[in-house]
Design a protein around this motif. Structure first.
Motif, PDB file in Angstrom:
ATOM      1  N   THR A  84      27.749  58.006  59.144  1.00  0.00           N
ATOM      2  CA  THR A  84      27.919  56.877  58.233  1.00  0.00           C
ATOM      3  C   THR A  84      27.676  57.364  56.813  1.00  0.00           C
ATOM      4  O   THR A  84      26.916  58.319  56.585  1.00  0.00           O
ATOM      5  CB  THR A  84      26.942  55.728  58.543  1.00  0.00           C
ATOM      6  OG1 THR A  84      25.600  56.233  58.585  1.00  0.00           O
ATOM      7  CG2 THR A  84      27.277  55.068  59.866  1.00  0.00           C
ATOM      8  N   SER A  85      28.323  56.713  55.876  1.00  0.00           N
ATOM      9  CA  SER A  85      28.129  57.039  54.463  1.00  0.00           C
ATOM     10  C   SER A  85      28.507  55.807  53.655  1.00  0.00           C
ATOM     11  O   SER A  85      29.662  55.381  53.668  1.00  0.00           O
ATOM     12  CB  SER A  85      28.993  58.241  54.072  1.00  0.00           C
ATOM     13  OG  SER A  85      28.710  58.656  52.752  1.00  0.00           O
ATOM     14  N   VAL A  86      27.522  55.221  52.990  1.00  0.00           N
ATOM     15  CA  VAL A  86      27.716  53.948  52.297  1.00  0.00           C
ATOM     16  C   VAL A  86      27.487  54.142  50.800  1.00  0.00           C
ATOM     17  O   VAL A  86      26.393  54.528  50.382  1.00  0.00           O
ATOM     18  CB  VAL A  86      26.750  52.878  52.860  1.00  0.00           C
ATOM     19  CG1 VAL A  86      26.944  51.546  52.137  1.00  0.00           C
ATOM     20  CG2 VAL A  86      26.964  52.707  54.357  1.00  0.00           C
ATOM     21  N   GLY A  87      28.526  53.883  50.015  1.00  0.00           N
ATOM     22  CA  GLY A  87      28.396  53.982  48.563  1.00  0.00           C
ATOM     23  C   GLY A  87      28.158  55.399  48.089  1.00  0.00           C
ATOM     24  O   GLY A  87      27.465  55.633  47.100  1.00  0.00           O
ATOM     25  N   MET A  88      28.739  56.364  48.744  1.00  0.00           N
ATOM     26  CA  MET A  88      28.479  57.775  48.462  1.00  0.00           C
ATOM     27  C   MET A  88      29.653  58.473  47.782  1.00  0.00           C
ATOM     28  O   MET A  88      29.487  59.202  46.810  1.00  0.00           O
ATOM     29  CB  MET A  88      28.118  58.489  49.766  1.00  0.00           C
ATOM     30  CG  MET A  88      28.050  59.997  49.697  1.00  0.00           C
ATOM     31  SD  MET A  88      26.786  60.584  48.580  1.00  0.00           S
ATOM     32  CE  MET A  88      27.214  62.324  48.502  1.00  0.00           C
ATOM     33  N   PHE A  89      30.895  58.267  48.291  1.00  0.00           N
ATOM     34  CA  PHE A  89      31.987  59.114  47.787  1.00  0.00           C
ATOM     35  C   PHE A  89      32.325  58.823  46.327  1.00  0.00           C
ATOM     36  O   PHE A  89      33.012  59.622  45.673  1.00  0.00           O
ATOM     37  CB  PHE A  89      33.223  59.084  48.691  1.00  0.00           C
ATOM     38  CG  PHE A  89      33.960  57.766  48.817  1.00  0.00           C
ATOM     39  CD1 PHE A  89      34.414  57.065  47.718  1.00  0.00           C
ATOM     40  CD2 PHE A  89      34.249  57.262  50.082  1.00  0.00           C
ATOM     41  CE1 PHE A  89      35.128  55.881  47.853  1.00  0.00           C
ATOM     42  CE2 PHE A  89      34.960  56.076  50.231  1.00  0.00           C
ATOM     43  CZ  PHE A  89      35.391  55.376  49.100  1.00  0.00           C
ATOM     44  N   GLU A  90      31.835  57.708  45.773  1.00  0.00           N
ATOM     45  CA  GLU A  90      32.026  57.434  44.350  1.00  0.00           C
ATOM     46  C   GLU A  90      31.290  58.455  43.469  1.00  0.00           C
ATOM     47  O   GLU A  90      31.555  58.564  42.269  1.00  0.00           O
ATOM     48  CB  GLU A  90      31.518  56.035  43.992  1.00  0.00           C
ATOM     49  CG  GLU A  90      32.132  54.912  44.808  1.00  0.00           C
ATOM     50  CD  GLU A  90      31.281  54.522  46.005  1.00  0.00           C
ATOM     51  OE1 GLU A  90      30.870  55.443  46.741  1.00  0.00           O
ATOM     52  OE2 GLU A  90      31.034  53.322  46.202  1.00  0.00           O
ATOM     53  N   HIS A  91      30.357  59.198  44.076  1.00  0.00           N
ATOM     54  CA  HIS A  91      29.539  60.153  43.317  1.00  0.00           C
ATOM     55  C   HIS A  91      30.080  61.580  43.368  1.00  0.00           C
ATOM     56  O   HIS A  91      29.603  62.431  42.622  1.00  0.00           O
ATOM     57  CB  HIS A  91      28.103  60.165  43.863  1.00  0.00           C
ATOM     58  CG  HIS A  91      27.371  58.880  43.691  1.00  0.00           C
ATOM     59  ND1 HIS A  91      26.895  58.424  42.483  1.00  0.00           N
ATOM     60  CD2 HIS A  91      27.026  57.929  44.591  1.00  0.00           C
ATOM     61  CE1 HIS A  91      26.287  57.269  42.640  1.00  0.00           C
ATOM     62  NE2 HIS A  91      26.367  56.936  43.914  1.00  0.00           N
ATOM     63  N   VAL A  92      31.022  61.861  44.259  1.00  0.00           N
ATOM     64  CA  VAL A  92      31.371  63.269  44.488  1.00  0.00           C
ATOM     65  C   VAL A  92      32.417  63.790  43.510  1.00  0.00           C
ATOM     66  O   VAL A  92      32.565  65.005  43.350  1.00  0.00           O
ATOM     67  CB  VAL A  92      31.842  63.503  45.944  1.00  0.00           C
ATOM     68  CG1 VAL A  92      30.807  62.993  46.923  1.00  0.00           C
ATOM     69  CG2 VAL A  92      33.202  62.882  46.215  1.00  0.00           C
ATOM     70  N   GLY A  93      33.169  62.908  42.854  1.00  0.00           N
ATOM     71  CA  GLY A  93      34.185  63.342  41.910  1.00  0.00           C
ATOM     72  C   GLY A  93      35.525  63.600  42.566  1.00  0.00           C
ATOM     73  O   GLY A  93      35.608  63.929  43.749  1.00  0.00           O
ATOM     74  N   SER A  94      36.572  63.467  41.784  1.00  0.00           N
ATOM     75  CA  SER A  94      37.925  63.654  42.311  1.00  0.00           C
ATOM     76  C   SER A  94      38.115  65.043  42.895  1.00  0.00           C
ATOM     77  O   SER A  94      38.732  65.222  43.948  1.00  0.00           O
ATOM     78  CB  SER A  94      38.950  63.402  41.197  1.00  0.00           C
ATOM     79  OG  SER A  94      40.257  63.640  41.655  1.00  0.00           O
ATOM     80  N   GLU A  95      37.551  66.041  42.210  1.00  0.00           N
ATOM     81  CA  GLU A  95      37.778  67.420  42.646  1.00  0.00           C
ATOM     82  C   GLU A  95      37.052  67.747  43.945  1.00  0.00           C
ATOM     83  O   GLU A  95      37.401  68.726  44.620  1.00  0.00           O
ATOM     84  CB  GLU A  95      37.353  68.399  41.541  1.00  0.00           C
ATOM     85  CG  GLU A  95      35.859  68.470  41.260  1.00  0.00           C
ATOM     86  CD  GLU A  95      35.342  67.371  40.337  1.00  0.00           C
ATOM     87  OE1 GLU A  95      34.201  67.502  39.874  1.00  0.00           O
ATOM     88  OE2 GLU A  95      36.062  66.380  40.097  1.00  0.00           O
ATOM     89  N   ASN A  96      36.044  66.958  44.318  1.00  0.00           N
ATOM     90  CA  ASN A  96      35.281  67.226  45.542  1.00  0.00           C
ATOM     91  C   ASN A  96      35.557  66.227  46.657  1.00  0.00           C
ATOM     92  O   ASN A  96      34.931  66.305  47.714  1.00  0.00           O
ATOM     93  CB  ASN A  96      33.778  67.226  45.236  1.00  0.00           C
ATOM     94  CG  ASN A  96      33.343  68.494  44.509  1.00  0.00           C
ATOM     95  OD1 ASN A  96      33.990  69.526  44.625  1.00  0.00           O
ATOM     96  ND2 ASN A  96      32.274  68.403  43.762  1.00  0.00           N
ATOM     97  N   LEU A  97      36.470  65.295  46.430  1.00  0.00           N
ATOM     98  CA  LEU A  97      36.721  64.268  47.432  1.00  0.00           C
ATOM     99  C   LEU A  97      37.256  64.876  48.728  1.00  0.00           C
ATOM    100  O   LEU A  97      36.859  64.474  49.828  1.00  0.00           O
ATOM    101  CB  LEU A  97      37.699  63.231  46.879  1.00  0.00           C
ATOM    102  CG  LEU A  97      37.836  61.935  47.665  1.00  0.00           C
ATOM    103  CD1 LEU A  97      36.503  61.179  47.686  1.00  0.00           C
ATOM    104  CD2 LEU A  97      38.917  61.048  47.055  1.00  0.00           C
ATOM    105  N   GLY A  98      38.136  65.844  48.616  1.00  0.00           N
ATOM    106  CA  GLY A  98      38.672  66.501  49.800  1.00  0.00           C
ATOM    107  C   GLY A  98      37.588  67.227  50.578  1.00  0.00           C
ATOM    108  O   GLY A  98      37.528  67.150  51.817  1.00  0.00           O
TER     109      GLY A  98
END
Length: 393
Positions: free
Chosen positions: A236-250
């Motif tokens: 699970t991951s809640v409210g997390m991927f907004e922090h990783v940046g476009s370049e690290n989303l993959g």
């Protein structure tokens, strides 16, 4: 005075409700028909080029510094600006996106700690007793019972996984631990939470000990990218991927896949723009350093690249709008204490942040979406219909 006609031209097309504007020379104008619902007061002239270069940064800083005052609802004003088809908030010539953000492990740690380590005492003043700092789930409509809605959100997420007792769960960005500890105590899972926030880590560690869950739950103060070859039945991951940046989303979604066992299930919950990815300069500078809201197509493509399959997608935009409205009500209820603790400028900044985000969700400028993913054929080992997700715990 040459700038004032430019202000008038811009503001006369910026809102879909009647707004009174009082300029720095003391003169006022009403834009729109009817009795003004909100008044905007310029105590000081803001260079027009600063607004056209980056409206959110220029106007946000002006409000923090009391160069700009708003009488009435900030949320209603910003919502109106988003919904006005001719608004400077929508016009592409006024949109400026930030340069590429660094998201090394060190930078991610600094970014997270700058926001979440403001202090547990600060967040306790306006969050609900579960200390959950993400979108709630209002199963009973427009209720004000935020604690019940946050608990319902946790069960909604866990039920989507269709978890089996004794299996393992990884919670990436575990916050203050409500989801991971509920999974351990009520669903019988063996859980691992990861956070970069020292304040969150210390509180979750205390909760684990207080609840006697040392053999069933652990929290790690480290980057989610540092877990090595460990694998889990559920992620699970809640409210997390907004922090990783476009370049690290993959990389983020590839790590989710790496940490899942074959046919494992993940529930990823995060803010998404259906219109495409974007940043906000003011929020990036003062609230969430390094933040980036990815677009829906961008997320889907990263999920596909990670060889994950989508089983279910659910939009919770209205739920986050309501969550933010309650947070801001709580925040302003504790405003004297917060001003004494953090100062007036900080307090004005956070009030504007909460209301601006509520307006952004209300207008559809941003959304929050839950993605149910499988490492293997979509829905494998899950019930045939969505009904299982809706059964009360």
């Amino acid at each position: 005075m040459l700038e004032k006609p430019l202000y008038k031209m811009m503001l006369s097309h910026s809102f879909n409700i009647p707004v009174k504007v009082t300029y720095w020379d003391g003169k006022s104008e009403v834009y729109g028909n009817g009795t003004p619902e909100v008044e905007v007061i310029f105590n000081k002239k803001i260079p027009f080029k600063d607004i056209t270069n980056n409206a959110s940064l220029a106007l946000g800083e002006a409000y923090m510094n009391k160069d700009l005052e708003i009488k009435g609802s900030i949320q209603k004003l910003i919502e109106s600006a988003y919904e006005s088809s001719e608004s400077f908030m929508r016009a592409s010539k006024f949109r400026k996106f930030l340069p590429k953000q660094k998201h090394t492990e060190k930078q991610s740690q600094e970014d997270v700690q700058s926001h979440y380590d403001i202090g547990n005492d600060f967040y306790r003043l306006w969050l609900d007793p579960t200390m959950t700092y993400s979108c709630a789930y209002f199963t009973n409509g427009n209720t004000d019972d935020l604690e019940a809605a946050q608990i319902a959100k946790v069960h909604h997420i866990l039920q989507k996984l269709n978890p089996e007792r004794g299996k393992t769960l990884l919670d990436i960005g575990c916050g203050w631990g409500t989801l991971m500890l509920t999974a351990a105590k009520e669903y019988g899972l063996k859980v691992t939470g990861v956070t970069l926030s020292k304040e969150q880590y210390e509180l979750v560690t205390k909760k684990i000990n207080d609840m006697g869950l040392e053999d069933q739950a652990e929290v790690l103060l480290e980057d989610y990218r540092e877990l090595g070859d460990r694998q889990f039945d559920y992620v699970t991951s809640v409210g997390m991927f907004e922090h990783v940046g476009s370049e690290n989303l993959g990389e983020y979604f590839k790590d989710v896949a790496k940490y899942l066992v074959p046919n494992g299930v993940a529930l990823i919950h995060g803010i998404t723009r259906q219109q495409g990815g974007a940043t906000n300069a003011w929020i990036n500078k003062y609230i969430f350093p390094g933040g980036y809201i990815p677009g829906l197509v961008e997320i889907i493509s990263r999920i596909e690249e990670a060889n994950l399959q989508i089983t279910d997608v659910e939009m919770l935009r209205r739920h986050y709008q309501r969550t933010l409205e309650i947070w801001d009500k709580n925040f302003n209820g504790a405003r004297p204490t917060i001003e004494g603790l953090m100062g007036e400028r900080f307090t004005r900044m956070w009030d504007m942040y909460l209301q601006a985000c509520a307006a952004s969700f209300q207008s559809g400028n941003i959304d929050v979406i839950q993605y149910l993913l499988t490492k293997g054929p979509s829905g494998k080992n899950l019930p045939m219909t969505r009904q299982y997700m809706l059964t009360d715990k």
